[in-house]
Design a protein around this motif. Structure first.
Motif, short mmCIF file in Angstrom:
data_model
loop_
_atom_site.label_atom_id
_atom_site.label_comp_id
_atom_site.label_asym_id
_atom_site.label_seq_id
_atom_site.Cartn_x
_atom_site.Cartn_y
_atom_site.Cartn_z
N LEU A 97 -77.19 -28.59 40.68
CA LEU A 97 -76.80 -27.61 41.69
C LEU A 97 -76.53 -28.22 43.05
N THR A 98 -76.60 -29.54 43.18
CA THR A 98 -76.28 -30.20 44.44
C THR A 98 -75.39 -31.39 44.15
N ASP A 99 -74.29 -31.50 44.89
CA ASP A 99 -73.38 -32.63 44.74
C ASP A 99 -73.99 -33.88 45.36
N PRO A 100 -73.47 -35.06 45.00
CA PRO A 100 -74.00 -36.30 45.59
C PRO A 100 -73.92 -36.36 47.11
N ASP A 101 -72.96 -35.61 47.70
CA ASP A 101 -72.87 -35.61 49.16
C ASP A 101 -73.86 -34.65 49.81
N GLY A 102 -74.72 -34.02 48.98
CA GLY A 102 -75.74 -33.12 49.50
C GLY A 102 -75.31 -31.68 49.64
N LEU A 290 -69.37 -47.66 46.80
CA LEU A 290 -69.61 -46.67 45.75
C LEU A 290 -70.00 -45.31 46.32
N ALA A 291 -70.34 -45.27 47.61
CA ALA A 291 -70.60 -43.97 48.24
C ALA A 291 -69.35 -43.10 48.23
N LEU A 292 -68.17 -43.71 48.05
CA LEU A 292 -66.91 -42.96 48.02
C LEU A 292 -66.56 -42.48 46.62
N ALA A 293 -67.36 -42.84 45.62
CA ALA A 293 -67.06 -42.46 44.24
C ALA A 293 -67.13 -40.95 44.08
N PRO A 294 -66.08 -40.30 43.60
CA PRO A 294 -66.09 -38.84 43.45
C PRO A 294 -67.17 -38.38 42.48
N ALA A 295 -67.91 -37.36 42.90
CA ALA A 295 -68.97 -36.76 42.08
C ALA A 295 -70.07 -37.76 41.73
N GLY A 296 -70.13 -38.90 42.42
CA GLY A 296 -71.15 -39.90 42.13
C GLY A 296 -70.97 -40.57 40.79
N LEU A 297 -69.78 -40.44 40.18
CA LEU A 297 -69.49 -41.04 38.87
C LEU A 297 -68.64 -42.28 39.07
N VAL A 298 -69.02 -43.35 38.42
CA VAL A 298 -68.41 -44.65 38.66
C VAL A 298 -68.03 -45.28 37.33
#
Length: 687
Positions: A97-102, A290-298
């Motif tokens: 329920l929370t995205d990697p960007d908070g 890697l902080a720029l990776a969309p949805a925290g998926l790499v």
């Protein structure tokens, strides 16, 4: 233990303490008391039962703790045990329920993802209320375990709660879920010293712990007992076989505390900083990016594009990050990784502190460009051999090519969350709108090619909305018209006709502003279709007439014939049979000039229908025979059989049952020859 979502297809995995990919997950350490408490809470009498009422909703268990405390791992261990007990035969559903960007995930997205896990496709463009109601209906007759990970507040959880006491909800959050009645909280902190030391030993071996057990306990204390910090410290020790536990503990003590962090989060921040500083400069830069990776998926392509290095070098670096506890493998045999949610804000802060804004923007542009090329390659695999797209595909580097359409479809499926997030991030950023538009266009084409327009409609709705946002921001009327038309078509397809009508009108204004004859003509025709769907045939005929007038000036014969048919249909519905007959005959003449014999036959059959409605059965009989002849010449057996049946019905009404029987016999032979049922469809319904 790091925060990790539980796999939706089977038993949950314990996060942060897992063995290397492909091995059985180890037993969760140090949470026996919490597990016992949670299981007891399931059996405890609820407030509704105490009040003499039957429970109306699913019971909610809350695991509260800081990021990195292992709250998701505990939820996963609980879920695994409950599934093994057989109390929830319909399985496990989970959502983060929370995205990697908070940022909290909107209810609409969460509900749609959960519905997808149940094999249900929510209507494109539906809002959160509609989708959450659909989710509750789907869960009404099931015994499901629902895991809602990293909830920001009760407002996120409440719309997703099943109205079914046979379901159970396990939620994780940093704080209480005030507002949800009868929630059962279980607050966790760091591991006790014994469990923390065992967690270290699991990675570095018992020998290095036995040499200096007191120092191991001090290291665990420096880590605050947080499993995520312990996993990284153990990974750092494993990467330095000659370093002692005392060395790492001493280095941690010497690091200054980050006073910008809450007190309870400082141990995790210090360990992360120590691991980052241990990395070689190139690897440390890759990690920050890697902080720029969309949805925290790499994956390797993501890291390669962000850092500007080779794919093979990026893959080796990502594997090293997994060993250090900085990334999690996202499934056996799948070269994709997930950035732990507890590390995402630390990584973002480090990126902004160490990298120049221009470098960050350039890395983002490289990632978008690489993603566009991969999507183009993915779509091209669906084209036939020898096509221009396949020839262009052969000229791409091997790392950008897919070995088969199946491999491309699998890549698209597994990367879908990251691709959608990438498109949303690019549009929101606003600095790379040209690349963002290319990315969205490539993603739309790839989804439509591999999944089909209907199956991909929910994703396409959101993507067309992104195109509209860029077009409005950049004042691009042609793109705005195209996006509005696409959104309106999806609205119309799901029964939101009035919303579609408003968008078609807006598209007409944008098309006129852009001086785009295709967009204006398409919009006018679609406005007419929306009015026809609403039963306002007068307005529908007016708008079809406007669209036809434009097509006549441009000499677009196919569109002219189609619009004559649409006019014929709405006049028929309105009972204006003279106008309807003239338009259907004009449509038939247009198709004859085009050489489209099947369409001509259908138009003539509709003209015959109008003549029948108008009380002119003999004229209808003549026109229907003409249509039968055209269908026979076209080789359209189904249409010919349907017209034979219409002839039979007309002859019955004219009092000639013998001739009617002959035509029915012909229709039966045609149907038996074809082996299928027949149907006459108005040409006006075909787009």
């Amino acid at each position: 233990m790091t925060d990790q979502a539980v796999d939706t297809s089977g038993p949950a995995e314990a996060a942060g303490t897992e063995e290397p990919s492909g091995t059985a997950p180890p037993r969760l350490l140090g949470r026996e008391r919490e597990l016992k408490q949670l299981r007891a809470d399931i059996e405890r009498t609820g407030l509704d039962t105490l009040a003499g009422r039957k429970a109306a909703r699913a019971r909610v268990l809350l695991i509260a703790g800081r990021p990195g405390s292992g709250r998701t791992a505990l939820a996963g261990e609980l879920a695994r045990g409950l599934l093994a007990d057989g109390g929830h035969p319909d399985g496990l559903l989970r959502a983060r329920l929370t995205d990697p960007d908070g940022m909290p995930v909107p209810t609409e997205r969460t509900a749609r993802e959960l519905l997808g896990r149940l094999g249900v496709t929510g209507p494109p463009g539906a809002d959160g209320d509609e989708l959450s109601e659909l989710l509750r209906r789907e869960l009404a007759g099931r015994r499901v375990l629902l895991l809602l990970d990293d909830a920001a507040d009760a407002e996120q959880v409440d719309p997703l709660l099943p109205d079914n006491p046979d379901c159970l909800v396990v939620a994780t959050s940093e704080g209480p879920l005030t507002g949800i009645p009868d929630v059962r909280p279980c607050t966790i902190g760091g591991l006790d010293p014994g469990a923390a030391v065992k967690l270290l030993a699991r990675t570095i071996g018992q020998v290095r712990i036995t040499v200096d057990p007191r120092t191991a306990e001090r290291l665990a204390e420096e880590c605050g007992g947080l499993p995520a910090a312990l996993v990284m410290a153990a990974g750092l020790l494993a990467a330095q076989p000659m370093a002692s536990v005392a060395d790492i503990a001493g280095q941690l003590r010497e690091l200054p505390e980050d006073t910008n962090q809450p007190t309870g989060a400082r141990p995790l921040a210090r360990v992360f900083r120590l691991v980052h500083d241990f990395l070689p400069a190139t690897a440390a830069r890759i990690l920050r990016l890697l902080a720029l990776a969309p949805a925290g998926l790499v994956d390797a392509h993501t890291a390669s594009a962000l850092a500007g290095c080779s794919v093979s070098a990026a893959q080796r670096t990502l594997d090293d990050f997994v060993s250090l506890g900085l990334l999690r493998s996202n499934g056996a045999g799948r070269p994709q990784y997930e950035l732990p949610g507890c590390l995402a804000p630390l990584l973002r802060a480090l990126l902004e502190a160490r990298e120049r804004p221009a470098e960050i923007q350039l890395a983002g542009a490289r990632l978008l460009e690489r993603t566009v090329r991969l999507l183009q390659s993915c779509r091209a695999t669906t084209d036939p051999e020898g096509s221009p797209a396949r020839r262009k595909l052969a000229g791409l580097p091997r790392s950008l090519r897919f070995p088969s359409p199946e491999a491309a479809a699998e890549w698209l499926r597994t990367r879908r969350p990251a691709l959608l997030a990438s498109a949303a991030m690019a549009v929101e950023d606003g600095e790379l709108d040209t690349l963002a538009r290319r990315l969205v266009a490539a993603l739309v084409r790839a989804l439509a090619a591999h999944q089909g327009t209907e199956a991909a409609a929910p994703d396409l709705y959101g993507l067309h909305g992104l195109v509209l946002a860029v077009a409005e921001r950049r004042d691009l009327p042609r793109e705005r018209a195209a996006a509005l038309l696409n959104l309106a078509d999806l609205d119309a397809g799901t029964g939101r006709t009035r919303e579609a009508l408003a968008r078609y009108r807006a598209a007409l204004d944008a098309g006129r502003e852009a001086k785009d004859p295709y967009a204006t003509g398409r919009a006018m025709e679609s406005v007419g279709g929306a009015y026809a769907e609403l039963g306002d045939y007068q307005r529908a005929a007016d708008w079809y007439g406007r669209a036809l007038a434009q097509r006549l000036t441009q000499g677009e014969r196919t569109d002219e014939a189609r619009l004559y048919g649409r006019l014929g249909a709405v006049h028929t519905y309105a009972g204006r049979y003279g106008e309807a007959l003239r338009n259907w005959r004009a449509a038939a003449a247009g198709y004859r000039r085009l050489g489209d014999v099947p369409a001509q036959a259908r138009a003539l059959s509709e003209a015959a229908r109008v003549q029948e409605y108008a009380g002119r059965p003999r004229e209808s009989l003549h026109t229907c025979r003409e249509a039968v002849e055209r269908a026979r010449r076209a080789g359209d057996v189904r249409l010919q059989a349907a017209l034979e049946l219409r002839l039979a019905d007309t002859l019955d009404r004219l009092g000639d049952p013998a001739a009617a029987g002959l035509h029915r016999g012909v229709a039966d032979r045609l149907l038996n020859q074809k082996g299928s049922t027949c149907e006459i469809r108005s040409a006006t319904t075909e787009k």
